[in-house]
Design an enzyme around this catalytic site. Structure first.
Site, PDB file in Angstrom:
ATOM      1  N   GLY A 256       1.890  -0.774  -3.468  1.00 60.00           N
ATOM      2  CA  GLY A 256       2.407   0.502  -2.970  1.00 60.00           C
ATOM      3  C   GLY A 256       3.828   0.700  -3.458  1.00 60.00           C
ATOM      4  O   GLY A 256       4.219   0.153  -4.491  1.00 60.00           O
ATOM      5  N   SER A 257       4.593   1.447  -2.678  1.00 62.15           N
ATOM      6  CA  SER A 257       5.938   1.808  -3.149  1.00 62.15           C
ATOM      7  C   SER A 257       6.919   0.650  -2.994  1.00 62.15           C
ATOM      8  O   SER A 257       6.714  -0.263  -2.191  1.00 62.15           O
ATOM      9  CB  SER A 257       6.454   3.001  -2.348  1.00 62.15           C
TER      10      SER A 257
ATOM     11  N   LYS B  14      -6.673  -2.742   4.881  1.00 61.38           N
ATOM     12  CA  LYS B  14      -6.182  -1.420   5.298  1.00 61.38           C
ATOM     13  C   LYS B  14      -5.883  -0.576   4.055  1.00 61.38           C
ATOM     14  O   LYS B  14      -4.878  -0.764   3.385  1.00 61.38           O
ATOM     15  CB  LYS B  14      -4.917  -1.521   6.159  1.00 61.38           C
TER      16      LYS B  14
ATOM     17  N   GLU C  20       2.850  -5.503  -5.358  1.00 57.55           N
ATOM     18  CA  GLU C  20       2.880  -4.747  -6.613  1.00 57.55           C
ATOM     19  C   GLU C  20       3.492  -3.405  -6.300  1.00 57.55           C
ATOM     20  O   GLU C  20       2.968  -2.661  -5.467  1.00 57.55           O
ATOM     21  CB  GLU C  20       1.459  -4.538  -7.150  1.00 57.55           C
TER      22      GLU C  20
ATOM     23  N   GLY D 113       7.252  -1.973   0.068  1.00 61.27           N
ATOM     24  CA  GLY D 113       7.077  -3.370  -0.341  1.00 61.27           C
ATOM     25  C   GLY D 113       8.277  -4.217   0.050  1.00 61.27           C
ATOM     26  O   GLY D 113       8.127  -5.332   0.552  1.00 61.27           O
TER      27      GLY D 113
END
Ligand code: UN1
Length: 517
Positions: A248-249, A195, A270, A253
């Protein structure tokens, strides 16, 4: 090779952007390009020109995710048992395809994500590098054989796939980051539901096409488009998924980590960074300036490795800041397809507003705005999300602009009086992804290398520019779980489990630690 069903090439005219074609982009599930079950779509637009629609994308719901997970689950057994060298050969062909299409993919990245063309091409190259590297792993994937303490017994460790991976990727490296995840996931024998970020959906579809062209069996890689809130979190908590790889952020996360933790599901996340470059009084100033400009404003500051703090020794602070301002003021904003452009737009309105809010916060906190600070809308930039390269001077390490991730072309310059103090400031945030030091003193480099608390440390180079064959990732709030990229100790450990096998051919019961052979 299998006949493949590619993204329909039936691009149609985009009424809003004369002459430029817009594509219809569908989910890719079990070897077929499919509309979302609901029939809903959303648009992906060019951040340098909001009127230019790049693609009309299928907006998936939970039922589409179910279908994709089912396909990946069904394909798993066949793919797991495909010899790893054969898996690697398919990945090699995918890398070859990317190389052939590099120019077009780079241009697409620039149109859909906004980064300047040389960076778009670099992003594709990073994916190609990862493809070749992981293709080779198909013939290695090595474990260990060690002697047993008992006679007539052997033992070894082997890598085995984890199962079905849910892979969620951001928009800032629309092809490279998916490549960091998909190539190692696939060479290790996992199947995948991918995704991507909605903002860069067309890039994701084009990337997946490389695997289809390479002959990847159906169901091994499935692609679903849609918002993180609607389908991302559903994918992460899906009962038929075995593990998650997310970039992502920090906010997202952390939520996904909690979901996975409660389900005993491995996740590698990450997340953000608040990366710093230390510039000592003995630094080669020209080199440090080049690094500071590239580290702060490359990719419009939208890298998780971007340098958003420059920690500068007081003896050179004044001359540095003057020259830095001067160099940054020469950067030209614009459409990344134009040769003369140095800095592209922000990705979307949300990020654009967030960056402007942080500039406001910095001014209220009493930092000295020495350059930029405003949206930029001259000429061709009037239709995009452009913000001037922005420099704050006299920043205190505890200010919000020096603590929180901004993800835009905004950098804080902080004064320091010693290496020890500089390292303390560099380490004084919740993040720990990348850091750098400019100095000519070999002892300073050794101390920085030892004491900087980050997953990556650069000496006489900026905080960006990691290569794919070493592990990539941060500590503290920058990363969770295992690492991306690299081989052993990195991506291969993320995407495989160790299985240990003991074989006793003595024909009698032998007890380890008890029998002395
Ligand atoms: C990211 O910003 O999420 O080291 C990845 C770098 C690139 C990758 C950045 N190779 O800056």
């Amino acid at each position: 090779m299998r006949v493949v069903n590619l993204t329909p090439k039936s691009a149609f005219r985009n009424p809003q952007s004369r002459g430029v074609e817009m594509e219809k982009i569908r989910n890719y599930i079990n070897g077929r390009w499919l509309d979302a079950k609901s029939g809903k779509t959303f648009q992906s637009t060019n951040p340098a020109n909001k009127n230019e629609v790049i693609g009309l994308i299928s907006k998936s719901g939970r039922d589409d995710v179910d279908l994709a997970v089912k396909a990946a689950r069904e394909a798993y057994e066949g793919w797991r048992l495909t010899p790893a060298p054969r898996r690697g050969e398919i990945l090699f062909r995918a890398a070859e395809f990317l190389l052939k299409k590099k120019e077009g993919l780079g241009r697409l990245e620039t149109r859909e994500m906004g980064k300047v063309l040389p960076e778009g091409l670099g992003d594709v190259q990073e994916a190609i590098d990862m493809g070749y590297y992981m293709a080779g792993e198909g013939r290695r994937l090595s474990g260990e054989t060690v002697p047993s303490e008992l006679p007539h017994k052997d033992m070894k460790s082997v890598r085995v796939p984890v199962g079905v991976f849910g892979v969620i990727t951001p928009w800032n490296f629309p092809i490279a980051i998916p490549a960091w995840k998909l190539f190692p996931a696939l060479v290790c024998g996992n199947t995948v539901v991918f995704k991507p970020a909605s903002d860069t959906s067309v890039c994701a579809a084009r990337f997946v096409e490389a695997f289809i062209e390479a002959g990847l069996p159906q169901g091994v890689l499935n692609l679903v488009f849609g918002s993180g809130g609607e389908i991302g979190e559903y994918l992460v908590s899906h009962p038929e998924i075995d593990a998650i790889s997310f970039t992502g952020s920090w906010e997202t996360g952390k939520r996904l980590e909690a979901v996975c933790g409660s389900m005993h599901r491995p996740i590698t996340a990450e997340m953000g960074g608040k990366n710093s470059i230390i510039i000592m009084d003995d630094a080669n100033l020209d080199l440090a300036l080049d690094g500071a400009v590239w580290g702060s404003f490359g990719t419009t500051g939208q890298r998780c490795t971007a340098a958003s703090r420059l920690i500068v020794h007081k003896k050179i602070y004044r001359v540095f800041i003057e020259r830095f301002m001067e160099a940054a003021s020469r950067l030209r904003l614009g459409d990344g397809l134009r040769k003369e452009t140095d800095v592209g737009p922000l990705i979307n309105e949300t990020q654009f507003k967030k960056v402007l809010e942080y500039i406001e916060i910095g001014m209220k906190e009493g930092a000295k705005l020495v350059l930029g600070g405003k949206p930029y809308s001259k000429g061709i930039c009037s239709k995009g999300y452009f913000i001037e390269p922005t420099i704050f001077g006299e920043v205190k390490p505890e200010m919000r602009i020096a603590q929180e991730e901004i993800f835009g072309p905004v950098v804080s310059v902080i004064k320091t009086d010693s290496l020890e103090d500089a390292i303390r400031i560099a380490n004084g945030t919740v993040y720990g992804l990348s850091s750098a030091i400019y100095t000519q003193d070999v002892n300073n480099t050794a101390i920085a290398e030892r004491d900087l608390e980050s997953g990556i440390v650069y000496i006489n180079a900026p905080t960006i520019g990691a290569e794919i064959h070493l592990p990539f990732g941060g500590i503290k709030q920058s990363g969770y779980g295992r690492k991306e990229a690299g081989g052993r100790g990195g991506a291969l450990d993320t995407f495989s489990h160790w299985k240990v096998i003991y074989r006793d051919f003595s024909g009698r019961l032998q007890k380890a630690q008890i029998d002395k052979g």
